[in-house]
Design an enzyme around this catalytic site. Structure first.
Site, PDB file in Angstrom:
ATOM      1  CG  ASP A  44       1.696 -10.674  14.907  1.00  0.00           C
ATOM      2  OD1 ASP A  44       0.626 -10.070  14.687  1.00  0.00           O
ATOM      3  OD2 ASP A  44       2.651 -10.159  15.513  1.00  0.00           O
ATOM      4  CB  SER A  45      -4.096 -11.412  14.509  1.00  0.00           C
ATOM      5  OG  SER A  45      -4.262 -11.565  13.116  1.00  0.00           O
ATOM      6  CG  ASP A  83       2.280  -9.353  11.097  1.00  0.00           C
ATOM      7  OD1 ASP A  83       2.694  -8.265  10.665  1.00  0.00           O
ATOM      8  OD2 ASP A  83       1.175  -9.488  11.666  1.00  0.00           O
ATOM      9  CE  LYS A 113       0.984  -5.993   9.808  1.00  0.00           C
ATOM     10  NZ  LYS A 113       1.233  -6.012  11.279  1.00  0.00           N
ATOM     11  CD  GLU A 115       3.076  -5.387  16.063  1.00  0.00           C
ATOM     12  OE1 GLU A 115       3.336  -5.028  17.233  1.00  0.00           O
ATOM     13  OE2 GLU A 115       2.176  -6.193  15.784  1.00  0.00           O
ATOM     14  CD  GLU A 182      -3.970  -2.774  15.740  1.00  0.00           C
ATOM     15  OE1 GLU A 182      -3.015  -3.252  15.098  1.00  0.00           O
ATOM     16  OE2 GLU A 182      -4.705  -3.457  16.490  1.00  0.00           O
TER      17      GLU A 182
END
Ligand code: KIV
Length: 257
Positions: A44-45, A83, A113, A115, A182
């Protein structure tokens, strides 16, 4: 030979370090795949590196589906993960199943993925894996929580470090096939890596993880601003700017075509 989930699990057993990079379009995905990266992440970056947002939060499900499909068309070999955007899975387990299902059906990636490692996310991971959707976890600095955590290193106090260790273990026990660590201290990443049977993928977490991930725009020197732990292997901003200036000069001087 394409990379399967089994290859990734085996890699940890064999001590083979995994390479993971992000992609947001067809051209970048094709190059990463040809270069032999193990996992390509539609991170999602992309909200920041491809769409110009300040954080990952504004990214919509429709946008990541659109980019995920483009990446899929460029990938033949690597294992492909996508993501789940902010607020596309946190409301309820049924929302997470619906979102992950759409991502798998509409982009044909192999895994999702999400978070965090708090109990509701762990339960979501258990439910997704139970219905056959492979999940990669992500703990430590989680950019979808930027307004609470900022972008600073996580796990610096003993309490915080213990919490991150428990979250990583809980995600692994819930069935996650890998966990991104991270921006945490390298000794903490080493402890987690030694405790988990599944691969840890580090970003700003030292060299003792089972693999490393970078945002490809940082690796290529395309980002205006990169995190302190990222490494640029080239400077595409400069190379592209010089090429464009050269084109403009040649056109203006009547030298091209
Ligand atoms: O979105 C992303 O690029 C990521 C990586 C930093 C792991 O989640």
């Amino acid at each position: 030979m394409s990379i399967t989930l089994q290859c990734l699990i085996e890699a940890k057993r064999q001590g083979r370090l995994l390479t993971v990079l992000t992609a947001w379009d067809y051209a970048i995905a094709q190059l990463l795949d040809i270069a032999g990266v193990d996992i390509i992440l539609v991170g999602d970056s992309l909200a920041m590196v491809a769409l110009g947002h300040k954080t990952t939060l504004p990214l919509t499900l429709e946008e990541i589906l659109h980019h995920g499909g483009a990446v899929r068309r460029g990938v033949k070999r690597a294992f492909l993960v996508c993501d789940l955007p902010f607020l596309s899975y946190q409301e309820s387990i049924s929302q997470a199943i619906h979102t992950a299902g759409r991502v798998l059906k509409e982009t044909e990636v192999q895994a999702v993925k999400l978070e965090g490692g708090y109990p509701a996310v762990v339960e979501t991971v258990a439910q997704l894996t139970a219905i056959g959707i492979p999940v990669m976890g992500h703990v430590g600095l989680t950019p979808q929580s930027v307004h609470r955590l900022g972008y600073r290193q996580q796990g610096q106090t003993e309490t915080d470090a213990k919490r991150i260790i428990s979250e990583a273990i809980a995600l692994s026990e819930a069935g996650a096939f890998a966990v991104v660590l991270e921006h945490i201290p390298s000794n903490l990443a080493k402890i987690i890596t030694n405790k988990l049977p599944i691969p840890t993928i580090g970003i700003g977490a030292g060299s003792d993880c089972d693999g490393q991930v970078l945002v490809t725009a940082d690796l290529l020197g395309l980002s205006g601003k990169k995190p302190p732990f990222a490494k640029s292997y080239t400077n595409l901003r400069q190379i592209i700017t010089e090429a464009v200036k050269e084109f403009s000069r040649e056109v203006r001087e009547g030298k091209f075509p």
